[in-house]
Design an enzyme around this catalytic site. Structure first.
Site, PDB file in Angstrom:
ATOM      1  N   ASP A 172       0.824  -1.207   0.000  1.00  0.00           N
ATOM      2  CA  ASP A 172       0.000   0.000   0.000  1.00  0.00           C
ATOM      3  C   ASP A 172       0.860   1.260   0.000  1.00  0.00           C
ATOM      4  OD1 ASP A 172      -2.493  -1.081  -0.112  1.00  0.00           O
ATOM      5  OD2 ASP A 172      -2.948  -0.887   2.015  1.00  0.00           O
ATOM      6  N   MET A 226      -9.044   9.375   8.349  1.00  0.00           N
ATOM      7  CA  MET A 226      -9.480   9.880   7.043  1.00  0.00           C
ATOM      8  C   MET A 226     -10.525  10.984   7.185  1.00  0.00           C
ATOM      9  SD  MET A 226      -9.634   6.196   5.045  1.00  0.00           S
ATOM     10  CE  MET A 226     -10.357   5.343   6.469  1.00  0.00           C
ATOM     11  N   LYS A 234      -3.494   2.711  -2.311  1.00  0.00           N
ATOM     12  CA  LYS A 234      -4.844   2.948  -1.828  1.00  0.00           C
ATOM     13  C   LYS A 234      -4.793   4.165  -0.922  1.00  0.00           C
ATOM     14  CE  LYS A 234      -7.844   0.211  -2.470  1.00  0.00           C
ATOM     15  NZ  LYS A 234      -8.806   0.120  -3.589  1.00  0.00           N
TER      16      LYS A 234
END
Length: 262
Positions: A42, A181, A64
């Site tokens: 990732d 996030m 990602k």
């Protein structure tokens, strides 16, 4: 677990690479990385961790990251299954912990459905590393009776977290909120959390937790979005909301403290 335990052909191991500092890897994670013939890595995995793989291992970047062009999840799952069926020892190297907002659960389901052996190695999640780097707890007998890990990013078509309900629960139960996030949606998160939490509730934003370029800002809930904008904080970052944040001792006269490590 010995290195030879990973010698069986045709398997996938989901490995949590932690927040970025290679020294925070578990011994089990290190052994899996060193035994891999193929690593699917990732974006948030640091180069210092990727460098621990053997010279003969193939490394494929499967980025990602929210807001950026990403490798389709279906392609990653197909690649893992195909490689394992061909006898590869596959490591899916994921930032943080595979089961903490990392789609690890989805990947395990697909691998098991295809009859592929799968193991999971936990990693230190960024929400924990972020506060630990500042010697702060997530729970405290006087300040927080529990902690909620929550994502600020909903998948398309999903309304996402009910921030108003969460604010009420956090207030009544004395909970610390750790938001992953959430930088992009900070304005809405702030507005809705203010429906149940006081404007002066302490907030901490930590970018690049555990890495040399770590930065953090302490502020209050009513200044969350303004602080992110003014100080140029961005992903990857976690937002911590709750009284445990008041333990950050070094603050300037504005009530905001920024640290650049390295």
């Amino acid at each position: 677990m010995s290195l030879s335990s990973y010698a069986a052909s045709g398997q996938v191991t989901l490995v949590g690479a932690g927040p970025g500092d290679p020294e925070l890897l578990t011994i089990k994670a290190l052994k899996a990385i060193q035994a891999a013939t193929l690593l699917l890595v990732d974006d948030l995995v640091s180069e210092g961790i990727v460098a621990l793989a053997t010279a003969s291992a193939r490394i494929i970047r499967v980025g990602k990251r929210g807001g950026c062009r990403s490798t389709p999840q279906s392609f990653i799952e197909k690649l893992m299954i195909t490689a394992a069926q061909e006898g590869e020892r596959v490591v899916r190297l994921k930032g943080g912990d595979p089961f903490m907002f990392g789609r690890g659960g989805e990947e395990v389901e697909h691998l098991q459905a295809a009859g592929v052996r799968v193991d999971v190695v936990n990693g230190i999640t960024a929400g924990l590393a972020a506060v630990t780097s500042l010697q702060l707890p997530l729970t405290h007998r006087q300040h927080a009776h529990g902690v909620v890990f929550v994502t600020g990013h909903a998948k398309p078509g999903d309304s996402g977290t009910d921030w108003r309900a969460l604010a009420q629960t956090a207030h009544s139960a004395k909970l610390t909120l750790v938001i992953y996030m959430g930088v992009g949606g900070a304005a809405r998160i702030q507005q809705e959390l203010l429906s149940g939490l006081a404007a002066g509730t302490p907030v901490l934003i930590v970018q690049n937790a555990s890495l040399p370029q770590q930065r953090h800002a302490q502020t209050t809930l009513d200044q969350l979005h303004a602080t992110i904008e003014r100080e140029g904080l961005g992903s990857p970052a976690v937002i911590v909301v709750g009284d445990v944040v008041s333990g950050v001792s070094a603050m300037d006269q504005t009530g905001i403290y920024l640290e650049r490590r390295g």
